[in-house]
Design a protein around this motif. Structure first.
Motif, PDB file in Angstrom:
ATOM      1  N   VAL A   1     -74.793 -18.764  14.838  1.00  0.00           N
ATOM      2  CA  VAL A   1     -75.894 -19.303  15.650  1.00  0.00           C
ATOM      3  C   VAL A   1     -77.034 -19.733  14.736  1.00  0.00           C
ATOM      4  O   VAL A   1     -77.630 -18.922  14.023  1.00  0.00           O
ATOM      5  CB  VAL A   1     -76.363 -18.281  16.705  1.00  0.00           C
ATOM      6  CG1 VAL A   1     -77.481 -18.862  17.548  1.00  0.00           C
ATOM      7  CG2 VAL A   1     -75.200 -17.850  17.585  1.00  0.00           C
ATOM      8  N   GLU A   2     -77.334 -21.033  14.775  1.00  0.00           N
ATOM      9  CA  GLU A   2     -78.268 -21.659  13.831  1.00  0.00           C
ATOM     10  C   GLU A   2     -79.356 -22.391  14.623  1.00  0.00           C
ATOM     11  O   GLU A   2     -79.123 -22.805  15.763  1.00  0.00           O
ATOM     12  CB  GLU A   2     -77.385 -22.604  12.997  1.00  0.00           C
ATOM     13  CG  GLU A   2     -77.966 -23.438  11.929  1.00  0.00           C
ATOM     14  CD  GLU A   2     -78.727 -22.730  10.844  1.00  0.00           C
ATOM     15  OE1 GLU A   2     -79.742 -22.089  11.202  1.00  0.00           O
ATOM     16  OE2 GLU A   2     -78.400 -22.888   9.663  1.00  0.00           O
ATOM     17  N   ASP A   3     -80.522 -22.547  14.031  1.00  0.00           N
ATOM     18  CA  ASP A   3     -81.579 -23.292  14.715  1.00  0.00           C
ATOM     19  C   ASP A   3     -81.372 -24.800  14.605  1.00  0.00           C
ATOM     20  O   ASP A   3     -81.461 -25.518  15.583  1.00  0.00           O
ATOM     21  CB  ASP A   3     -82.977 -22.906  14.169  1.00  0.00           C
ATOM     22  CG  ASP A   3     -83.083 -23.032  12.658  1.00  0.00           C
ATOM     23  OD1 ASP A   3     -82.055 -23.262  11.975  1.00  0.00           O
ATOM     24  OD2 ASP A   3     -84.209 -22.888  12.138  1.00  0.00           O
ATOM     25  N   ILE A   4     -81.071 -25.275  13.381  1.00  0.00           N
ATOM     26  CA  ILE A   4     -80.998 -26.734  13.191  1.00  0.00           C
ATOM     27  C   ILE A   4     -79.964 -27.104  12.136  1.00  0.00           C
ATOM     28  O   ILE A   4     -79.863 -26.442  11.105  1.00  0.00           O
ATOM     29  CB  ILE A   4     -82.404 -27.302  12.839  1.00  0.00           C
ATOM     30  CG1 ILE A   4     -82.383 -28.833  12.767  1.00  0.00           C
ATOM     31  CG2 ILE A   4     -82.970 -26.723  11.551  1.00  0.00           C
ATOM     32  CD1 ILE A   4     -83.767 -29.476  12.840  1.00  0.00           C
ATOM     33  N   ILE A   5     -79.193 -28.146  12.430  1.00  0.00           N
ATOM     34  CA  ILE A   5     -78.324 -28.746  11.417  1.00  0.00           C
ATOM     35  C   ILE A   5     -79.036 -30.026  10.999  1.00  0.00           C
ATOM     36  O   ILE A   5     -79.279 -30.909  11.823  1.00  0.00           O
ATOM     37  CB  ILE A   5     -76.924 -29.118  11.986  1.00  0.00           C
ATOM     38  CG1 ILE A   5     -76.231 -27.923  12.642  1.00  0.00           C
ATOM     39  CG2 ILE A   5     -76.056 -29.769  10.904  1.00  0.00           C
ATOM     40  CD1 ILE A   5     -75.674 -26.885  11.720  1.00  0.00           C
TER      41      ILE A   5
END
Ligand code: HPA
Ligand code: MG
Length: 221
Positions: free
Chosen positions: A133-137
């Motif tokens: 789970v990541e905020d931004i690519i």
């Protein structure tokens, strides 16, 4: 997957909302251009992503792997929405959590070196279904690096959920499995996205202005 990589597209000319239409902490009032994604909309979109994830995993256990620091708010809200679904439906997905800390940005640029500066032993993920789970690519390099690292411990499967994907010519072409919003190539802060550690304490996702960049910039090494 319900609808593969479906997302809300925010166009390049979208000026979002003026700051005086929302509640912004006084200490950031002069440092932002506009609100791009209000926190309420983030919550609504996250609720739908949680539903898609739960329905794709069926009853297979998931380890949610939060990419710190930027991912912590999205991770918390996504886990909460998934738990809510789990306690209100006929089938449920067992969930556990883990954390990894990665740093690659100085000012508004990727430093080029992706540093894993904190994680437990990743060996515990062997044989598990991992949901990163990541905020931004942004360029996608950080995620490519993380995926290579993770594959070495042989999880059963790896999926990636990112709240945002930036449209940038510097993209390596990587696209996550679950995407909240596709955003223009501007520097975003708020909802745990930072500029040199500032703005994590801002609820809405906003576009930083020149004043903000100057005020909070650091000298690059
Ligand atoms: N904001 C904050 N962190 C980031 C961004 C951004 O626009 N892109 C990559 N990391
Ligand atoms: Mg991040």
């Amino acid at each position: 997957m319900t609808s593969p990589q479906s997302f809300i597209k925010i166009s390049d000319d979208d000026q979002g909302y003026s700051l005086d239409q929302f509640c912004i902490p006084k200490h950031y009032e002069n440092d932002l251009s506009h609100v791009l994604i209000p926190e309420g909309l983030i919550h609504d979109r996250t609720e739908r992503l949680a539903r898609d994830i739960i329905s794709d995993f069926g009853t297979d256990a998931i380890v949610g792997l939060c990419v710190l620091k930027g991912g912590y708010k999205f991770f918390t809200d996504l886990c909460n929405k998934m738990q809510l679904l789990n306690r209100n439906s006929d089938q449920s997905v067992p969930m556990s959590v883990d954390f990894i800390r990665i740093k690659s940005y100085v000012n508004e640029k990727s430093s080029g070196d992706i540093e894993v500066i904190g994680c437990d032993n990743l060996d515990g993920l062997k044989g598990k279904n991992v949901l990163i789970v990541e905020d931004i690519i942004d360029t996608g390099k950080t995620m490519q690096h993380l995926l290579e690292l993770l594959k070495k411990v042989e999880p059963k499967s790896i999926k990636v959920a990112s709240l945002l994907v930036k449209r940038t010519p510097l993209s390596v072409g990587y696209k996550p499995d679950y995407i909240g919003f596709e955003v223009p190539d501007v520097f975003l802060v708020g909802y745990a996205l930072d500029f040199n550690e500032y703005f994590r304490d801002l609820g809405h996702i906003c576009v930083i202005n020149k004043n903000g960049k100057t005020k909070y910039s650091v000298t690059e090494k």
